[in-house]
Design an enzyme around this catalytic site. Structure first.
Site, PDB file in Angstrom:
ATOM      1  CG  HIS A 166       0.073   0.201   2.306  1.00 38.16           C
ATOM      2  ND1 HIS A 166       0.236  -0.836   3.475  1.00 38.16           N
ATOM      3  CD2 HIS A 166      -0.104   1.854   2.908  1.00 38.16           C
ATOM      4  CE1 HIS A 166       0.766  -0.229   3.863  1.00 38.16           C
ATOM      5  NE2 HIS A 166       0.652   1.621   4.459  1.00 38.16           N
TER       6      HIS A 166
HETATM    7  C1  UD1 Z   1      -1.954   5.224   6.207  1.00 40.74           C
HETATM    8  C2  UD1 Z   1      -0.489   6.058   7.182  1.00 40.74           C
HETATM    9  C3  UD1 Z   1       0.353   5.029   6.678  1.00 40.74           C
HETATM   10  C4  UD1 Z   1       0.236   3.404   7.461  1.00 40.74           C
HETATM   11  C5  UD1 Z   1      -1.429   3.342   6.542  1.00 40.74           C
HETATM   12  C6  UD1 Z   1      -2.374   1.884   6.915  1.00 40.74           C
HETATM   13  C7  UD1 Z   1       0.079   8.748   7.165  1.00 40.74           C
HETATM   14  C8  UD1 Z   1       0.781   9.142   5.744  1.00 40.74           C
HETATM   15  N1  UD1 Z   1      -0.028   6.970   6.219  1.00 40.74           N
HETATM   16  O1  UD1 Z   1      -1.648   5.150   5.147  1.00 40.74           O
HETATM   17  O2  UD1 Z   1       1.683   5.372   7.586  1.00 40.74           O
HETATM   18  O3  UD1 Z   1       0.964   2.804   7.425  1.00 40.74           O
HETATM   19  O4  UD1 Z   1      -2.218   4.553   6.665  1.00 40.74           O
HETATM   20  O5  UD1 Z   1      -3.328   1.733   6.282  1.00 40.74           O
HETATM   21  O6  UD1 Z   1      -0.762   8.915   7.744  1.00 40.74           O
HETATM   22  N2  UD1 Z   1      -9.183   5.420   1.799  1.00 40.74           N
HETATM   23  C9  UD1 Z   1     -10.214   4.683   1.678  1.00 40.74           C
HETATM   24  N3  UD1 Z   1     -10.454   3.861   3.087  1.00 40.74           N
HETATM   25  C10 UD1 Z   1     -10.434   4.544   4.085  1.00 40.74           C
HETATM   26  C11 UD1 Z   1      -9.012   5.173   3.677  1.00 40.74           C
HETATM   27  C12 UD1 Z   1      -8.429   5.484   3.258  1.00 40.74           C
HETATM   28  O7  UD1 Z   1     -10.448   4.435   0.613  1.00 40.74           O
HETATM   29  O8  UD1 Z   1     -10.879   4.605   4.845  1.00 40.74           O
HETATM   30  C13 UD1 Z   1      -8.315   5.436   0.797  1.00 40.74           C
HETATM   31  C14 UD1 Z   1      -8.334   6.827   0.654  1.00 40.74           C
HETATM   32  O9  UD1 Z   1      -8.385   7.050  -1.152  1.00 40.74           O
HETATM   33  C15 UD1 Z   1      -7.236   7.767   0.499  1.00 40.74           C
HETATM   34  C16 UD1 Z   1      -5.820   6.630   0.463  1.00 40.74           C
HETATM   35  O10 UD1 Z   1      -6.833   5.514   0.862  1.00 40.74           O
HETATM   36  O11 UD1 Z   1      -6.998   8.645   0.261  1.00 40.74           O
HETATM   37  C17 UD1 Z   1      -4.984   6.354   1.792  1.00 40.74           C
HETATM   38  O12 UD1 Z   1      -5.612   6.807   2.757  1.00 40.74           O
HETATM   39  P1  UD1 Z   1      -4.380   7.728   3.869  1.00 40.74           P
HETATM   40  O13 UD1 Z   1      -5.228   8.297   4.916  1.00 40.74           O
HETATM   41  O14 UD1 Z   1      -4.404   8.848   3.157  1.00 40.74           O
HETATM   42  O15 UD1 Z   1      -2.763   6.540   4.029  1.00 40.74           O
HETATM   43  P2  UD1 Z   1      -3.003   5.430   3.842  1.00 40.74           P
HETATM   44  O16 UD1 Z   1      -2.393   5.432   2.573  1.00 40.74           O
HETATM   45  O17 UD1 Z   1      -4.239   4.779   4.439  1.00 40.74           O
END
Ligand code: UD1
Length: 355
Positions: free
Chosen positions: A205
């Site tokens: 991821h």
């Molecule tokens: C975040 C953490 C990372 C951790 C990971 C665990 C930061 C910078 N990164 O990354 O350190 O390893 O969580 O999973 O805080 N999205 C969904 N549903 C959700 C959440 C996210 O669809 O419930 C999608 C969205 O398109 C979003 C993308 O995932 O833009 C990334 O989510 P984000 O919270 O920005 O960072 P993670 O990649 O999950």
């Protein structure tokens, strides 16, 4: 004694579980603030349900966005929460945008901040997590370090006076859940008709592995070419990027599957032939379960897993194949991640009982 824990992303809910249990056992008033960074039920609610965590007292509902927008929304919302609760400690976890937002908000309000999982470093300044953990460590009043290596990193940055070695709370929760699921077959094995010991568990991821289409295509092709089924527990980010670029996440030996609840994940890893991941936590969980891990990254914060032979760092498809087929490492009694009682130590330090 009042502690406000701020969490928002999946790995933080895992770390919150043993802290919430230890805080309640010690009679601490423990307030849980969920920023809403992760909002999908399989990335959030199932952890509260399965790990017996109290329901969040406050939910900020910030959701997704660019780093600035997401972190800024949390910062703007947290001032009022901390002002209302005026805790003795704000406790922040790990290295996500929720961590740095809560640390910054609290320190500016002169509320003592403790950072759980302090001192980890990848020394890779392309990673958002590296910015978050360095900034949080330097803002916080108390640095709760999980390992000796983390203590050394903090010493190099002049932060020894604020550092306490407590062990790793992920060991606490992992040992409990491992014992709970022992003897029960992994639901994933039944669902997909897998052979125990005849499949790999994968998660990918990190932006460095998902956001460049040629990089993601290479990793998917590498996993699709392995000699056993590879179950990819697909985070929404990898699903979205793969769909946008027309990359199949189910091809050859590769099978895409929704993320698992924590007990199901642990049961699946225990029954697997190995783990392929770019997650931080899963590298360590594999080590603690003595399952070989192949990490698709150029560096790791959890260097002990590599030094003890249970983890290898890989980049290309060929390296992934060589990693998963390497000989099983020799067993070890080393316990760099503590004894499974870190959370009680954290609460003792915060309440002053350990001094
Ligand atoms: C975040 C953490 C990372 C951790 C990971 C665990 C930061 C910078 N990164 O990354 O350190 O390893 O969580 O999973 O805080 N999205 C969904 N549903 C959700 C959440 C996210 O669809 O419930 C999608 C969205 O398109 C979003 C993308 O995932 O833009 C990334 O989510 P984000 O919270 O920005 O960072 P993670 O990649 O999950």
């Amino acid at each position: 004694m009042k502690i406000v824990s701020v969490v928002g992303a999946r790995p933080q809910f895992v770390k919150l579980a043993p802290i919430d249990h230890a805080a309640r056992a010690a009679g601490v008033d423990h307030v849980i603030v969920h920023t809403g960074q992760h909002y999908d039920p399989m990335l959030s609610d199932v952890f509260f349900d399965d790990l017996g965590i109290s329901k969040p007292d406050v939910h900020l509902g910030v959701g997704s966005g660019s780093h600035g927008v997401q972190t800024g929304s949390m910062l703007a919302a947290l001032d009022a929460v901390f002002d209302e609760h005026r805790p003795d400690w704000v406790l922040v976890y790990g290295d996500t945008n929720s961590t740095v937002a809560a640390a910054l908000s609290a320190v500016k309000m002169h509320i003592p901040v403790a950072h759980l999982e302090a001192g980890l470093r990848s020394f890779n300044r392309r990673m958002p997590e590296e910015h978050n953990r360095v900034l949080t460590d330097h803002a916080a009043d108390l640095l709760l370090a999980p390992t000796e290596v983390a203590v050394e990193h903090l010493a190099h940055e002049g932060l020894s006076a604020r550092t306490v070695l407590v062990g790793d709370v992920m060991t606490d929760v992992l040992f409990q859940v491992r014992d709970q699921v022992a003897g029960t077959p992994s639901p994933l094995i039944d669902e997909l008709g897998l052979e125990p010991g005849g499949f790999y568990v994968a998660t990918i991821h990190r932006p460095d592995n998902t956001d460049d289409p040629s990089r993601l295509a290479e990793i998917a092709a590498g996993l699709a070419d392995l000699g056993k089924p590879v179950v990819l527990l697909a985070h929404p980010r990898v699903v979205a990027r793969a769909a946008a670029h027309g990359i199949a996440l189910t091809q050859g030996s590769l099978i895409a599957h929704a993320p698992l609840a924590y007990p199901d994940l642990i049961a699946a890893v225990v029954s697997s032939a190995g783990v392929v991941t770019d997650s931080g936590g899963l590298q360590k969980e594999a080590f603690l379960l003595r399952v070989p891990c192949t990490t698709v990254r150029t560096e790791t914060e959890w260097v002990e897993t590599v030094q003890l032979g249970w983890n290898v760092l890989v980049h290309t498809a060929q390296e992934i194949a060589a990693g998963v087929t390497r000989e099983k490492p020799t067993d070890t009694d080393e316990a760099p991640y503590g004894d499974g009682h870190a959370a009680a130590r954290v609460i003792a330090v915060l309440t002053g009982d350990s001094r």
